[in-house]
Design a protein around this motif. Structure first.
Motif, PDB file in Angstrom:
ATOM      1  N   LEU A  22      10.727  -4.863   3.875  1.00 43.96           N
ATOM      2  CA  LEU A  22      11.647  -6.005   3.901  1.00 43.96           C
ATOM      3  C   LEU A  22      12.027  -6.437   2.485  1.00 43.96           C
ATOM      4  O   LEU A  22      13.175  -6.803   2.220  1.00 43.96           O
ATOM      5  CB  LEU A  22      11.040  -7.174   4.676  1.00 43.96           C
ATOM      6  N   ARG A  23      11.060  -6.369   1.555  1.00 47.04           N
ATOM      7  CA  ARG A  23      11.366  -6.707   0.161  1.00 47.04           C
ATOM      8  C   ARG A  23      12.386  -5.722  -0.413  1.00 47.04           C
ATOM      9  O   ARG A  23      13.341  -6.120  -1.079  1.00 47.04           O
ATOM     10  CB  ARG A  23      10.094  -6.697  -0.685  1.00 47.04           C
ATOM     11  N   GLY A  28      17.825  -4.708  -2.286  1.00 51.38           N
ATOM     12  CA  GLY A  28      18.839  -3.665  -2.404  1.00 51.38           C
ATOM     13  C   GLY A  28      18.250  -2.282  -2.639  1.00 51.38           C
ATOM     14  O   GLY A  28      18.974  -1.345  -2.951  1.00 51.38           O
ATOM     15  N   GLY A  29      16.952  -2.125  -2.491  1.00 46.99           N
ATOM     16  CA  GLY A  29      16.316  -0.818  -2.640  1.00 46.99           C
ATOM     17  C   GLY A  29      16.427  -0.024  -1.348  1.00 46.99           C
ATOM     18  O   GLY A  29      16.934  -0.500  -0.338  1.00 46.99           O
ATOM     19  N   THR A  30      15.913   1.197  -1.389  1.00 48.81           N
ATOM     20  CA  THR A  30      15.959   2.037  -0.200  1.00 48.81           C
ATOM     21  C   THR A  30      14.626   1.971   0.541  1.00 48.81           C
ATOM     22  O   THR A  30      13.595   1.658  -0.047  1.00 48.81           O
ATOM     23  CB  THR A  30      16.235   3.508  -0.564  1.00 48.81           C
ATOM     24  N   PHE A  35       8.623   3.281   1.368  1.00 44.13           N
ATOM     25  CA  PHE A  35       7.598   4.143   1.968  1.00 44.13           C
ATOM     26  C   PHE A  35       6.735   4.791   0.889  1.00 44.13           C
ATOM     27  O   PHE A  35       5.517   4.908   1.039  1.00 44.13           O
ATOM     28  CB  PHE A  35       8.235   5.224   2.835  1.00 44.13           C
ATOM     29  N   GLU A  36       7.360   5.187  -0.205  1.00 38.89           N
ATOM     30  CA  GLU A  36       6.601   5.800  -1.303  1.00 38.89           C
ATOM     31  C   GLU A  36       5.650   4.775  -1.931  1.00 38.89           C
ATOM     32  O   GLU A  36       4.493   5.076  -2.220  1.00 38.89           O
ATOM     33  CB  GLU A  36       7.555   6.367  -2.347  1.00 38.89           C
ATOM     34  N   GLU A  37       6.134   3.549  -2.115  1.00 42.54           N
ATOM     35  CA  GLU A  37       5.297   2.500  -2.704  1.00 42.54           C
ATOM     36  C   GLU A  37       4.099   2.189  -1.804  1.00 42.54           C
ATOM     37  O   GLU A  37       2.954   2.123  -2.262  1.00 42.54           O
ATOM     38  CB  GLU A  37       6.134   1.231  -2.918  1.00 42.54           C
ATOM     39  N   VAL A  38       4.352   2.017  -0.514  1.00 45.95           N
ATOM     40  CA  VAL A  38       3.270   1.715   0.423  1.00 45.95           C
ATOM     41  C   VAL A  38       2.313   2.903   0.521  1.00 45.95           C
ATOM     42  O   VAL A  38       1.093   2.727   0.571  1.00 45.95           O
ATOM     43  CB  VAL A  38       3.836   1.354   1.819  1.00 45.95           C
ATOM     44  N   GLY A  39       2.865   4.102   0.523  1.00 41.60           N
ATOM     45  CA  GLY A  39       2.024   5.298   0.609  1.00 41.60           C
ATOM     46  C   GLY A  39       1.029   5.376  -0.535  1.00 41.60           C
ATOM     47  O   GLY A  39      -0.146   5.707  -0.330  1.00 41.60           O
ATOM     48  N   LYS A  40       1.483   5.043  -1.723  1.00 44.16           N
ATOM     49  CA  LYS A  40       0.577   5.060  -2.884  1.00 44.16           C
ATOM     50  C   LYS A  40      -0.505   3.992  -2.734  1.00 44.16           C
ATOM     51  O   LYS A  40      -1.661   4.226  -3.055  1.00 44.16           O
ATOM     52  CB  LYS A  40       1.363   4.836  -4.174  1.00 44.16           C
ATOM     53  N   GLN A  41      -0.144   2.821  -2.236  1.00 43.60           N
ATOM     54  CA  GLN A  41      -1.111   1.731  -2.094  1.00 43.60           C
ATOM     55  C   GLN A  41      -2.164   2.033  -1.026  1.00 43.60           C
ATOM     56  O   GLN A  41      -3.318   1.641  -1.165  1.00 43.60           O
ATOM     57  CB  GLN A  41      -0.391   0.428  -1.721  1.00 43.60           C
ATOM     58  N   MET A  42      -1.761   2.743   0.026  1.00 44.07           N
ATOM     59  CA  MET A  42      -2.681   2.981   1.139  1.00 44.07           C
ATOM     60  C   MET A  42      -3.218   4.411   1.172  1.00 44.07           C
ATOM     61  O   MET A  42      -3.927   4.765   2.111  1.00 44.07           O
ATOM     62  CB  MET A  42      -1.973   2.686   2.462  1.00 44.07           C
ATOM     63  N   ASN A  43      -2.838   5.230   0.193  1.00 46.71           N
ATOM     64  CA  ASN A  43      -3.261   6.627   0.145  1.00 46.71           C
ATOM     65  C   ASN A  43      -2.797   7.375   1.400  1.00 46.71           C
ATOM     66  O   ASN A  43      -3.550   8.100   2.032  1.00 46.71           O
ATOM     67  CB  ASN A  43      -4.779   6.747  -0.033  1.00 46.71           C
ATOM     68  N   ARG A  44      -1.538   7.140   1.758  1.00 48.55           N
ATOM     69  CA  ARG A  44      -0.892   7.833   2.872  1.00 48.55           C
ATOM     70  C   ARG A  44       0.392   8.458   2.341  1.00 48.55           C
ATOM     71  O   ARG A  44       0.905   8.052   1.308  1.00 48.55           O
ATOM     72  CB  ARG A  44      -0.553   6.868   4.011  1.00 48.55           C
ATOM     73  N   THR A  45       0.933   9.410   3.069  1.00 50.76           N
ATOM     74  CA  THR A  45       2.182  10.024   2.625  1.00 50.76           C
ATOM     75  C   THR A  45       3.351   9.087   2.934  1.00 50.76           C
ATOM     76  O   THR A  45       3.271   8.254   3.845  1.00 50.76           O
ATOM     77  CB  THR A  45       2.416  11.371   3.332  1.00 50.76           C
ATOM     78  N   ALA A  46       4.421   9.275   2.162  1.00 51.00           N
ATOM     79  CA  ALA A  46       5.624   8.485   2.422  1.00 51.00           C
ATOM     80  C   ALA A  46       6.162   8.808   3.808  1.00 51.00           C
ATOM     81  O   ALA A  46       6.671   7.934   4.509  1.00 51.00           O
ATOM     82  CB  ALA A  46       6.685   8.778   1.352  1.00 51.00           C
ATOM     83  N   ALA A  47       6.025  10.068   4.227  1.00 49.37           N
ATOM     84  CA  ALA A  47       6.484  10.472   5.561  1.00 49.37           C
ATOM     85  C   ALA A  47       5.702   9.732   6.648  1.00 49.37           C
ATOM     86  O   ALA A  47       6.275   9.284   7.648  1.00 49.37           O
ATOM     87  CB  ALA A  47       6.340  11.975   5.740  1.00 49.37           C
ATOM     88  N   CYS A  49       4.276   6.832   6.354  1.00 47.02           N
ATOM     89  CA  CYS A  49       4.719   5.429   6.319  1.00 47.02           C
ATOM     90  C   CYS A  49       6.076   5.288   7.014  1.00 47.02           C
ATOM     91  O   CYS A  49       6.305   4.349   7.775  1.00 47.02           O
ATOM     92  CB  CYS A  49       4.800   4.934   4.880  1.00 47.02           C
ATOM     93  N   GLY A  50       6.982   6.236   6.744  1.00 47.82           N
ATOM     94  CA  GLY A  50       8.295   6.200   7.385  1.00 47.82           C
ATOM     95  C   GLY A  50       8.200   6.349   8.890  1.00 47.82           C
ATOM     96  O   GLY A  50       8.881   5.660   9.648  1.00 47.82           O
TER      97      GLY A  50
END
Length: 184
Positions: A22-23, A28-30, A35-47, A49-50
């Protein structure tokens, strides 16, 4: 080297995913960047997260997405207004209009947070209901196993009685034939 997680998602992880996406929408980001940001924080892939966002979380935040998009549009409009031509100043009417928009924005945020709080309450009730249903399932499975055992015992008893009955009929039949032979 740490491997990526593949375990079940927690409620807190879903909240973090929603917050970051939501942020990014608001700023105006994608979504891919989110997904990449959250993936890094949770040690999950961006895919991963998506997939989680599109399959489950997004459905719970429809109003939040609309609000974030609206805020993004307002922010773009403010950026255009905040760069006045040289030697021009904002008039008092323009300041009042901006204050009204800010108040409206604050009310929308409050409304969104209240709705989010209600949804969290619904999720808590759903979890409680789920636990109750799981207990009922266990009880029914136990009852089913008891009935299955009783059925098997009665089935075995029936088969034994049927064999005894067949043997008794055969003995009576032989006795009848013998008595007929002796009476002749």
């Amino acid at each position: 080297m740490s491997s990526t997680r593949q375990d079940a998602w927690t409620h807190d992880e879903d909240l973090l995913l929603a917050e970051v996406v939501l942020r990014h929408i608001r700023d105006g980001g994608t979504q891919l960047q989110a997904f990449e940001e959250v993936g890094k924080q949770m040690n999950r892939t961006a895919a991963a997260c998506g997939f989680r966002w599109n399959s489950y979380v997004r459905k719970q935040y429809k109003s939040g997405i609309e609000l974030a998009k609206k805020q993004r549009k307002e922010q773009k409009g403010k950026n255009k207004l905040s760069e006045p031509p040289l030697n021009e100043t904002l008039h008092v009417d323009q300041k009042k209009e901006e204050n009204g928009k800010i108040n409206q924005h604050i009310q929308e945020v409050i409304s969104f947070l209240q709705q989010l709080q209600n949804e969290v309450g619904i999720n808590d009730n759903t979890e409680k209901e789920n636990l109750i249903l799981q207990d009922q399932i266990k009880q029914l499975q136990y009852s089913y196993q008891e009935l299955q055992q009783r059925y098997e015992k009665q089935k075995n008893d029936y088969e034994a009685l049927q064999k005894e009955y067949s043997s008794m009929i055969a003995i009576l039949d032989r006795a009848r034939k013998l008595s007929l032979q002796h009476s002749e």
